[in-house]
Write a protein that holds these residues in place. Structure first.
Motif, PDB file in Angstrom:
ATOM      1  N   GLU A  48       8.580   2.851   4.679  1.00 43.81           N
ATOM      2  CA  GLU A  48       8.330   1.917   5.779  1.00 43.81           C
ATOM      3  C   GLU A  48       6.837   1.847   6.083  1.00 43.81           C
ATOM      4  N   LEU A  49       6.195   3.024   6.135  1.00 45.53           N
ATOM      5  CA  LEU A  49       4.769   3.081   6.462  1.00 45.53           C
ATOM      6  C   LEU A  49       3.940   2.448   5.346  1.00 45.53           C
ATOM      7  N   ASP A  50       4.400   2.606   4.109  1.00 46.65           N
ATOM      8  CA  ASP A  50       3.668   2.036   2.977  1.00 46.65           C
ATOM      9  C   ASP A  50       3.753   0.521   2.961  1.00 46.65           C
ATOM     10  N   ASP A  51       4.927   0.002   3.382  1.00 43.92           N
ATOM     11  CA  ASP A  51       5.155  -1.438   3.283  1.00 43.92           C
ATOM     12  C   ASP A  51       4.470  -2.242   4.387  1.00 43.92           C
ATOM     13  N   VAL A  52       3.997  -1.538   5.424  1.00 37.41           N
ATOM     14  CA  VAL A  52       3.437  -2.231   6.581  1.00 37.41           C
ATOM     15  C   VAL A  52       1.958  -2.557   6.310  1.00 37.41           C
ATOM     16  N   PRO A  53       1.501  -3.746   6.745  1.00 40.35           N
ATOM     17  CA  PRO A  53       0.099  -4.083   6.467  1.00 40.35           C
ATOM     18  C   PRO A  53      -0.873  -3.162   7.202  1.00 40.35           C
ATOM     19  N   ASP A  54      -2.064  -2.978   6.622  1.00 38.67           N
ATOM     20  CA  ASP A  54      -3.077  -2.102   7.229  1.00 38.67           C
ATOM     21  C   ASP A  54      -3.421  -2.605   8.621  1.00 38.67           C
ATOM     22  N   GLY A  55      -3.703  -1.669   9.511  1.00 43.57           N
ATOM     23  CA  GLY A  55      -4.086  -2.049  10.861  1.00 43.57           C
ATOM     24  C   GLY A  55      -2.910  -2.174  11.807  1.00 43.57           C
TER      25      GLY A  55
END
Lengths: 160, 131
Positions: free
Chosen positions: B51-58
């Protein structure tokens, strides 16, 4: 035990009455465990559905929303959702990720699909176990009846 | 019926073997449930990591610490979950090793018990014959 229940190497028809009883018992226990797991998965699925519906609903209303915030189960205070387009989603192990409603809804959809997959798997195994249980019960019944008939015959012969 | 023939010392020895077997069994089931718990933890953390990997930066990420949500940098959260995953997999490895060790020990005990029992039977047989 599990290997015996799976009937890997020894055909079920060659088992003794005690072994059959044992297999029957373990299978019964496995069926019960699967049923509990399935109902747990169903509850989780329902919760995810509710969350997804809520996320979709929030996405449809962009203006500030008035709500009643529960302080306890019986005390509520009026509140205003200033920004309904930002939702905090609990993704597990204490982490919350800020998502917009449509992303949140798709997250819940993905989780639901995973649940569905696990549920299907569990149902498949449950059916297998049920079939095994039926077969073993049937076989056990037959064996017991045969043993009884043999005994009755042996008992009847000396008097005849 | 064998109880009458078996001397107390042998009985005690049998009893002792049985006791260790039961203790081992308990340990084995404890170790196995620990492994199961670790596996569940691993899976949950894996989901979070994805989940954390798939979320855009920021993206804003918060961690629940007691009753409060603490803001955490996305990168930091990612590395934290990764380290946690590594730790859990190490523990999982150790747990699996432990289960294996207990199982081999149980296997040894079982074969020694069988050897002991056959020995006893032989003795009984020779006693019967000498009588």
């Amino acid at each position: 035990m599990a290997a015996a229940a799976g009937g890997g190497s020894v055909p079920v028809t060659q088992l003794t009455v005690e072994q059959l009883g044992h297999v029957r018992q373990t299978t019964e226990r496995e069926i019960e465990m699967l049923m509990t797991k399935i109902s747990e998965l169903n509850v989780a699925h329902q919760k995810l559905t509710a969350s997804r519906e809520c996320a979709t609903f929030m996405g449809e209303s962009s203006s500030p929303q008035t709500v009643l915030v529960p302080l306890t189960t019986s005390i509520y205070v009026p509140g205003v959702i200033q920004n309904p387009s930002e939702l905090m989603v609990d993704v597990g192990t204490g982490y919350f990720i800020s998502k917009n409603p449509s992303d949140a809804a798709s997250y819940f959809s993905r989780r639901m699909a995973m649940m569905k997959e696990q549920l299907d798997k569990a149902y498949g195994v449950l059916n297998q176990k049920r079939q095994l249980f039926e077969a073993v019960s049937h076989l056990l019944q037959n064996k017991l009846e045969a043993a009884q008939a043999a005994q009755a015959q042996a008992g009847a012969q000396p008097s005849a | 019926m064998a109880d009458a023939v078996v001397p107390d010392a042998t009985k005690a020895k049998l009893e002792a073997i049985m006791q260790t077997m039961i203790a081992l069994q308990k340990e084995a089931s404890k170790a196995m449930s620990a492994v199961m718990g670790l596996k569940n933890q691993f899976l949950e953390n894996q989901l979070v990591a994805k989940e954390l990997d798939d979320v855009p930066d920021g993206t804003f990420v918060y961690k629940l610490v007691g009753p409060v949500l603490l803001a955490e940098e996305l990168e930091e959260a990612r590395t934290n979950v990764r380290t946690r995953l590594n730790k859990i997999s190490e523990q999982l490895q150790a747990g699996n090793n432990r289960v294996h060790a207990i199982e081999t020990e149980m296997e040894q005990k079982r074969s020694s018990l069988i050897a002991f029992q056959t020995e006893l039977q032989k003795q009984e047989m020779s006693q019967m014959q000498s009588m």
